[in-house]
Structure formats: structure tokens, C-alpha cells
Design a protein around this motif. Structure first.
Motif, short mmCIF file in Angstrom:
data_model
loop_
_atom_site.label_atom_id
_atom_site.label_comp_id
_atom_site.label_asym_id
_atom_site.label_seq_id
_atom_site.Cartn_x
_atom_site.Cartn_y
_atom_site.Cartn_z
N SER A 1 0.83 -1.21 0.00
CA SER A 1 0.00 0.00 0.00
C SER A 1 0.86 1.26 0.00
CB SER A 1 -0.98 -0.01 1.18
OG SER A 1 -0.30 -0.13 2.38
N VAL A 2 2.00 1.21 0.69
CA VAL A 2 2.88 2.38 0.64
C VAL A 2 3.35 2.62 -0.79
CG1 VAL A 2 5.12 3.31 1.34
CG2 VAL A 2 3.66 2.22 3.02
N ILE A 3 3.81 1.54 -1.44
CA ILE A 3 4.32 1.67 -2.81
C ILE A 3 3.21 2.14 -3.74
CG2 ILE A 3 5.28 0.40 -4.77
CD1 ILE A 3 7.29 0.48 -2.72
N ALA A 4 2.03 1.52 -3.62
CA ALA A 4 0.92 1.90 -4.50
C ALA A 4 0.57 3.36 -4.30
CB ALA A 4 -0.28 1.00 -4.23
N MET A 5 0.45 3.76 -3.04
CA MET A 5 0.08 5.14 -2.73
C MET A 5 1.11 6.11 -3.29
SD MET A 5 -2.68 5.36 -0.76
CE MET A 5 -3.68 4.47 0.39
N VAL A 6 2.37 5.82 -2.99
CA VAL A 6 3.42 6.75 -3.42
C VAL A 6 3.51 6.78 -4.94
CG1 VAL A 6 5.91 7.15 -3.42
CG2 VAL A 6 4.75 6.59 -1.29
N SER A 7 3.41 5.61 -5.58
CA SER A 7 3.60 5.67 -7.02
C SER A 7 2.37 6.23 -7.73
CB SER A 7 4.07 4.33 -7.60
OG SER A 7 3.10 3.36 -7.45
N VAL A 8 1.18 5.99 -7.15
CA VAL A 8 0.00 6.66 -7.74
C VAL A 8 0.14 8.17 -7.57
CG1 VAL A 8 -2.46 7.07 -7.41
CG2 VAL A 8 -1.62 4.74 -7.58
N GLY A 9 0.61 8.58 -6.41
CA GLY A 9 0.85 10.00 -6.19
C GLY A 9 1.77 10.57 -7.27
N ARG A 10 2.82 9.84 -7.53
CA ARG A 10 3.79 10.27 -8.55
C ARG A 10 3.15 10.33 -9.93
NH1 ARG A 10 8.46 12.26 -8.02
NH2 ARG A 10 8.25 12.89 -10.17
N ILE A 11 2.38 9.28 -10.22
CA ILE A 11 1.76 9.21 -11.55
C ILE A 11 0.81 10.39 -11.74
CG2 ILE A 11 0.12 7.89 -12.93
CD1 ILE A 11 1.45 5.35 -11.78
N VAL A 12 0.02 10.67 -10.69
CA VAL A 12 -0.91 11.80 -10.78
C VAL A 12 -0.15 13.09 -10.99
CG1 VAL A 12 -2.55 13.18 -9.46
CG2 VAL A 12 -2.72 10.69 -9.43
N GLN A 13 0.93 13.22 -10.26
CA GLN A 13 1.76 14.43 -10.37
C GLN A 13 2.31 14.58 -11.79
OE1 GLN A 13 4.68 14.45 -7.34
NE2 GLN A 13 5.76 16.23 -8.10
N ASP A 14 2.86 13.49 -12.31
CA ASP A 14 3.40 13.53 -13.67
C ASP A 14 2.32 13.85 -14.68
OD1 ASP A 14 5.77 12.87 -12.58
OD2 ASP A 14 5.83 10.80 -13.29
N GLU A 15 1.15 13.24 -14.44
CA GLU A 15 0.04 13.42 -15.37
C GLU A 15 -0.39 14.88 -15.39
OE1 GLU A 15 -1.03 11.10 -17.28
OE2 GLU A 15 -2.75 12.16 -18.15
N PRO B 1 -9.81 15.93 -22.24
CA PRO B 1 -9.78 15.08 -21.04
C PRO B 1 -9.93 15.93 -19.79
CG PRO B 1 -7.67 15.02 -22.23
CD PRO B 1 -8.59 15.87 -23.02
N THR B 2 -10.67 15.39 -18.84
CA THR B 2 -10.88 16.17 -17.62
C THR B 2 -9.63 16.09 -16.75
OG1 THR B 2 -11.85 14.22 -16.66
CG2 THR B 2 -13.37 15.86 -17.53
N GLY B 3 -9.61 16.94 -15.76
CA GLY B 3 -8.50 16.89 -14.81
C GLY B 3 -7.28 17.64 -15.28
N GLY B 4 -7.42 18.45 -16.30
CA GLY B 4 -6.29 19.26 -16.75
C GLY B 4 -6.04 20.40 -15.79
N PHE C 1 -0.45 20.01 -18.07
CA PHE C 1 -0.17 21.45 -17.97
C PHE C 1 0.80 21.88 -19.06
CE2 PHE C 1 2.06 25.11 -16.25
CZ PHE C 1 1.00 25.91 -15.91
N LYS C 2 1.82 21.06 -19.24
CA LYS C 2 2.83 21.41 -20.24
C LYS C 2 2.27 21.32 -21.65
CE LYS C 2 6.92 20.48 -17.55
NZ LYS C 2 7.70 19.39 -16.98
N GLU C 3 1.31 20.41 -21.83
CA GLU C 3 0.66 20.31 -23.13
C GLU C 3 -0.02 21.61 -23.49
OE1 GLU C 3 -2.26 17.12 -23.56
OE2 GLU C 3 -0.49 15.83 -23.88
N MET C 4 -0.58 22.25 -22.47
CA MET C 4 -1.24 23.53 -22.70
C MET C 4 -0.26 24.60 -23.11
SD MET C 4 -4.15 24.44 -20.00
CE MET C 4 -3.92 26.17 -20.41
#
Lengths: 221, 399
Positions: free
Chosen positions: B34-48, B193-196, B53-56
Motif C-alpha cells: 500500500s505504501v508503494i501503491a500510494m506513493v507511485s500513484v501520487g507520482r503518476i498523478v503528479q506527472d500526469e 480530457p478532464t482533470g487538466g 499542464f505542459k501540453e497547454m
């Protein structure tokens, strides 16, 4: 090599203090085959623990090879046990997960020196006690007498100057017990290893060169 | 010698009590997972978020009227307001700025054919707005500068879907009521896509021309301007020129935000977010660690005699302690490795279903290995100490 002077040991059980050893005096020479005999409750197990450096006396002096050891620190006692004393117990005390060979090698793990010929040495010792063909068996695949032979090989592996055996034949029938006693006698005679056997069995005691009788916490003169 | 013997011994001992070992492993696997999943999902969301943002475009500065420290909120109390003419004069006055797109957010009830449209919001913009926000048109056309004061509107894809559902056929030419005004749909923007990182939800917008918006929206005030930096000019240069321009105007105070600032702020927020997720995961890790401690304590109790034998044969207290510590570290590490697999797998699944770009974070894996061995040492220390402190005689006599 062993000199015990007025060794006393008392335990506190609840509010009362129980004296188990009440001034033991004992001298053991290099190369002796000695039995310490007494009824259960006379304190011989406690004496064995003191001689084996598993327990410290409450008072008195215990010299091993000319050095006072009774008040040495725990790590140093472990080292002396490892280097100079070989234990043989009534219930063999082999580790059930290990093979006979691995059990014999166990004391060597706790030596700081690394050796490559451990395997050969352990095999040699198993051969010596007649157990070479069972080297890769686990204790539960061996009979009591066979387990005790493995335990003796384990006691010998560190080239100790003293073998301390606590009722080594206590769990064996007379014939197998006799074989084990023969093994002790051979080791004593051929290699000059000092053997101290603690027993309540006069038959065992009779086979030793010297018998020290123990009663009520003292060794009878 | 002693370490390798201990490793072997630990593996043997753990294997000999399989059921117990597996139960303890499950705790650690879930904890680390769960730590790994949480942290890496956090990272993925951040990257996303950063990617979107950069696409804009990272060449867009946002100019906002400064409401005295509370950006974007509260009614205007500042006396002066931005004028449309001043905004239009920005590109000539600031050579580093290519295009500006002022916008006004509106409010008011929106309905179609007597039915309220809940998820729709009006916004007044200029023709440049479409391009600067990287939006495209799906049907019809966008507002042009010839549509000043017109009653035309362009709608987002979701509003269009809603209208279709309510029976608007054809879509173009339908009339939406905003407040007391009827607006005719002349175009639909493509779905994004939403969440931009836009400050509005493009799919839910009803765009009118800015001149119309300033007239028909209640309390309408020009508050946000997006400015695209001319290619070849730096964001800093554009920012300087804009700041100079607005101070010459002696109008309202403005705040100019560059994409770098927004990215930095976003990263900070995301780090907090990731940290929070990690902390939540850590709770299960503690539970797993307690499981390890429990198993080790049982193991110590069960092997008292073995400890006694080893002590008699010359093992020092430290040797015994080491033996049990190694055992608990191995237990936790094995659990940690499985946990990493589980955690990475879980975050891959989450990323897959949320259609985010999955990325494997090396940091998360190192964290997993580090934390699990840490858990092994921390929760294994107490049982190992118990084992080391056993009196050899007592240990030998126990069965």
C-alpha cells in the motif's frame, strides 16, 4: 586443570534463600576421567553448570587452566565454552533442523576464525564416533545412542581440553550406555582429554578412574 | 561465516514454520504494497498533471486582478477595474507578448427548453481564447471579433450532450437561456480530457463574446487575462513588460503568474499529497510490522532450547541477537519484495483504468526495500533482544 575452592551457590526462591552448593572443593587434573556422583537434588547439576560456565557461583573461586573464570564477563565465558569445553547432555540437545554433520559443525560457527577444512574435520569426528554413514541424517532419523554419538562428535569438534557430560547415558539402555561410556574411555585414554561425567548411576561411576561423591551441596572427602 | 550460517539458518527456520511465516508475510506485503501503491500513484498523478499542464503550453502567463491576497475570491472592493481597451492594447505595448485572451466568469441560471442545466457555467471570452487554451471546434464555429455584443454562444461538449439529450436537434441554432438572455448556439468545442490544469472545465462551458458577457453577466468584471509569450521571448521578459505596462496604467493591482510558478506550486502540493498517501500506507505497514514482531516472539519462545544449546556451544548474546534479527529482516525483505510487486501492480491498474500514463518510480521501489528492512530491524529488535537475554540454563531446561 580445574580448581574449585569453596564454591557456593544460592538461589532466591520467593522470600527464602536456598543454598544449593555449600562450599564445594574439587581439583581435577589434566587427563582425568572423573565422575561426580550423587542423588538427584544434591546439587550436581548446579555444579555442572558452574563448571561449564553456564552459571556463576555466588561466591568462591573457580580456576580453569590456571585462570580465574567465575566472574568473567558473559562474552568471554561464551568464548571459553566454545574453545575449551565440550558439552554432552542427557537429552543430546541436537538441533532437529540440522543434519548430523551440521550439528557437529555448529560450535565452529561461533569461532571468529574461518576455516575451509571444517567439513573434513567434522566428517573425521563422525567417523571417529562411528557415525560417518549417518552424516546427512537428521536427529529424528537416528536412535538415541546414535544421537549421543553425534553429540559427542560435536563436543569434540572444537578440540576442547574438557568434556563435560551430564548424565550422558541417562536416556539410553544399558548396552548402548555402555558403548557411549567406552567411547569416553577411549577418548580419555587415547587423546588425553579430561572427561567429567555427572551421574546418579553407580554403575557409570564405577567405570571412571575417580569418583567424587556429592551429597547435600558438598563433595564428600 | 557466521553471517552466511545465520542466513541459511534463518531461511530454514522460516521455511519450517510455513504457515506462520506466510501469515506474517501477508501483513508486510499489504503494508509495503500500500505504501508503494500510494506513493507511485501520487507520482503518476503528479506527472500526469504536469504533462497536461505542459501540453497547454508553458509560454502562457496568467494576469489576475489582485484582490489583496485573496486571488479569485470575494467581491471586488478595489475601486479601479481593468478595461477591455487596456487589455487589447497589451500586445502593442509589450513586444514580448503575442496574444492576450481576457475572460470574464459569469453566473446565473442556465436553462434549455425550460429545464435547468446544472453542470454548465457561462464565460465571456475573445476569439483568441480558443487557440491560447488549445481547444478545438467540433461543430460550427467559435466566436469571432465580429460577434461583439451578439447573442451567440459556443458550448462545451458536455453541454452539447446534455442539450441533445433534452431534444435539441439540430444543436446549432438551439437557444439557451442564461439569466434573462436567450443565446443561440453557433458552435461546439471538442471534448478535452478532464482533470487538466485549466482553471475552468472546458467541456462544461458556455462561451459568449466578452463584450456580450460584460453586458449581460451580473457583476461582470474583467479579472483574468491569459497572455501568450511571443516565440523567442522569455517568460521573464514578457512578465517584466507586463508589470511595467500595468504600473503605467495606474489601474488595479495585478498579479502575474508564470507557468514555472504554477508548476512549482503544483509540485509542492503534489508532494504533500504523496506524503499524505504514504503516511496512510504507513499505518498498514506498522500493522504488518507488529505481525512480524509477533511471529518473531513466538519463534523465540518456541526455540528457547535451541537458544540454550547455541549459548552452551559458545554463541555470544550478540550472535543470538544477530540470528533473530537476520531472520526478521529476511522475513520483512521477502514481504517487501512481494509488496513492491503488489504495489506496482496496483498502481499500474489504477493508472490503466484512470487512463493516466503509468511510470515505474525507482524511488518507490528503493523506498519499499529500505522501509521493509527497516521494519524488520525495528520490529525484530525486541524479540531478538529477548532471545539474547535468555539465561542459557533456563533456556536449556525449557522444552
Amino acid at each position: 586443570m580445574l580448581t574449585l575452592r569453596d564454591i557456593r551457590k544460592s538461589y532466591r526462591i520467593g522470600p527464602t534463600e536456598v543454598d544449593v552448593l555449600k562450599g564445594v572443593n574439587l581439583e581435577v587434573q589434566q587427563g582425568e576421567l572423573l565422575s561426580i556422583m550423587g542423588q538427584s537434588g544434591c546439587g550436581k547439576s548446579t555444579l555442572m553448570n558452574v563448571i561449564g560456565l553456564l552459571d556463576r557461583p555466588t561466591s568462591g573461586s573457580f580456576m580453569l587452566d590456571g585462570a580465574e573464570v567465575s566472574y568473567t564477563d558473559d562474552d568471554a565465558l561464551s568464548e571459553i565454552r566454545n574453545q575449551r569445553i565440550g558439552f554432552v547432555f542427557q537429552q543430546y540437545f541436537l538441533l532437529s533442523r540440522l543434519t548430523a554433520l551440521e550439528n557437529v559443525a555448529l560450535p565452529l560457527i561461533y569461532r571468529s576464525t574461518t576455516g575451509t577444512d571444517h567439513h573434513h574435520r567434522c566428517m573425521d569426528l563422525l567417523k571417529r564416533v562411528g557415525m560417518a554413514d549417518r552424516a546427512h541424517h537428521r536427529p529424528n532419523e537416528l536412535s538415541g545412542g546414535q544421537q549421543q554419538r553425534v553429540a559427542i562428535a560435536r563436543a569434540l569438534v572444537g578440540s576442547p581440553s574438557l568434556i563435560l557430560a551430564d548424565e550422558p547415558t541417562g536416556a539410553l539402555d544399558t548396552q548402548v550406555g555402555g558403548e557411549i561410556m567406552d567411547l569416553f574411555k577411549i577418548l580419555n585414554a587415547e587423546e588425553g582429554i579430561t572427561v567429567v561425567i555427572i551421574t546418579h548411576d553407580p554403575g557409570i561411576a564405577r567405570q571412571c578412574k575417580r569418583v567424587a561423591r556429592m551429597q547435600d551441596g558438598v563433595i564428600l572427602p | 561465516m557466521i553471517v552466511s550460517a545465520n542466513l541459511q539458518e534463518a531461511a530454514r527456520s522460516l521455511l519450517s514454520a510455513k504457515q506462520r511465516t506466510i501469515l506474517a508475510l501477508i501483513g508486510i506485503v499489504i503494508g509495503i504494497g500500500s505504501v508503494i501503491a500510494m506513493v507511485s500513484v501520487g507520482r503518476i498523478v503528479q506527472d500526469e498533471a504536469l504533462r497536461q499542464f505542459k501540453e497547454m503550453g508553458t509560454d502562457i502567463l496568467t494576469i489576475e486582478k489582485d484582490f489583496g491576497g485573496s486571488p479569485g475570491g470575494g467581491p471586488s472592493k478595489a475601486p479601479a477595474s481593468l478595461k477591455l481597451a487596456d487589455v487589447a492594447a497589451i500586445p502593442p505595448a509589450c513586444p514580448a507578448v503575442a496574444v492576450v485572451a481576457p475572460s470574464v466568469r459569469g453566473s446565473g441560471e442556465i436553462s434549455f427548453a425550460g429545464k435547468r442545466l446544472e453542470r454548465a457555467a457561462p464565460m465571456a471570452v475573445t476569439a483568441s481564447f480558443l487557440d491560447i487554451n488549445k481547444l478545438t471546434i467540433r461543430e460550427g464555429r467559435f466566436l469571432s471579433d465580429l460577434d461583439q455584443q451578439s447573442q451567440y454562444c459556443v458550448i462545451g461538449s458536455e453541454v452539447a450532450d446534455e442539450l441533445t439529450k433534452l431534444g435539441a436537434r439540430p444543436l446549432l441554432g438551439s437557444r439557451i437561456r442564461v439569466g434573462t438572455h436567450l443565446l443561440t448556439v453557433i458552435g461546439v468545442t471538442s471534448e478535452v480530457p478532464t482533470g487538466g490544469m485549466r482553471r475552468f472545465e472546458p467541456n462544461e462551458m458556455i462561451y459568449v463574446h466578452i463584450t456580450t458577457g460584460l453586458r449581460i453577466f451580473a457583476n461582470a468584471e474583467l479579472s483574468t487575462i491569459m497572455a501568450r509569450v511571443r516565440p523567442g521571448a522569455t517568460n521573464d521578459l514578457a512578465r517584466e513588460q507586463l508589470a511595467a505596462y500595468f504600473s503605467r496604467l495606474k489601474g488595479p493591482q495585478v498579479r502575474i503568474t508564470s507557468p514555472e510558478e504554477i508548476i512549482a506550486q503544483m509540485e509542492k502540493q503534489m508532494q504533500m499529497f504523496t506524503l499524505l498517501l504514504g503516511a496512510i500506507g504507513s499505518i498498514s505497514l506498522i500493522v504488518g510490522g507488529v505481525g512480524v514482531m509477533n511471529v518473531m516472539l513466538v519463534s523465540v519462545t518456541e526455540r528457547r532450547r535451541e537458544i540454550g544449546i547455541r549459548r552452551a556451544l559458545g554463541a555470544k548474546r550478540g550472535d543470538i541477537r544477530g540470528q533473530f534479527l537476520i531472520e526478521s529482516v529476511i522475513l520483512s525483505l521477502v514481504g517487501g519484495l512481494f509488496g513492491i510487486v503488489v504495489g506496482v501492480g496496483a498502481s499500474w491498474l489504477i493508472a490503466h483504468f484512470a487512463q493516466w500514463q503509468f511510470s515505474l518510480s525507482l524511488g518507490a521501489i528503493l523506498l519499499g526495500v529500505g522501509v521493509s528492512s527497516g521494519v524488520g530491524i525495528f520490529f525484530g529488535f525486541y524479540p531478538a533482544r529477548q532471545a539474547a537475554l535468555l539465561d542459557p540454563i533456563v533456556a536449556l531446561k525449557s522444552d
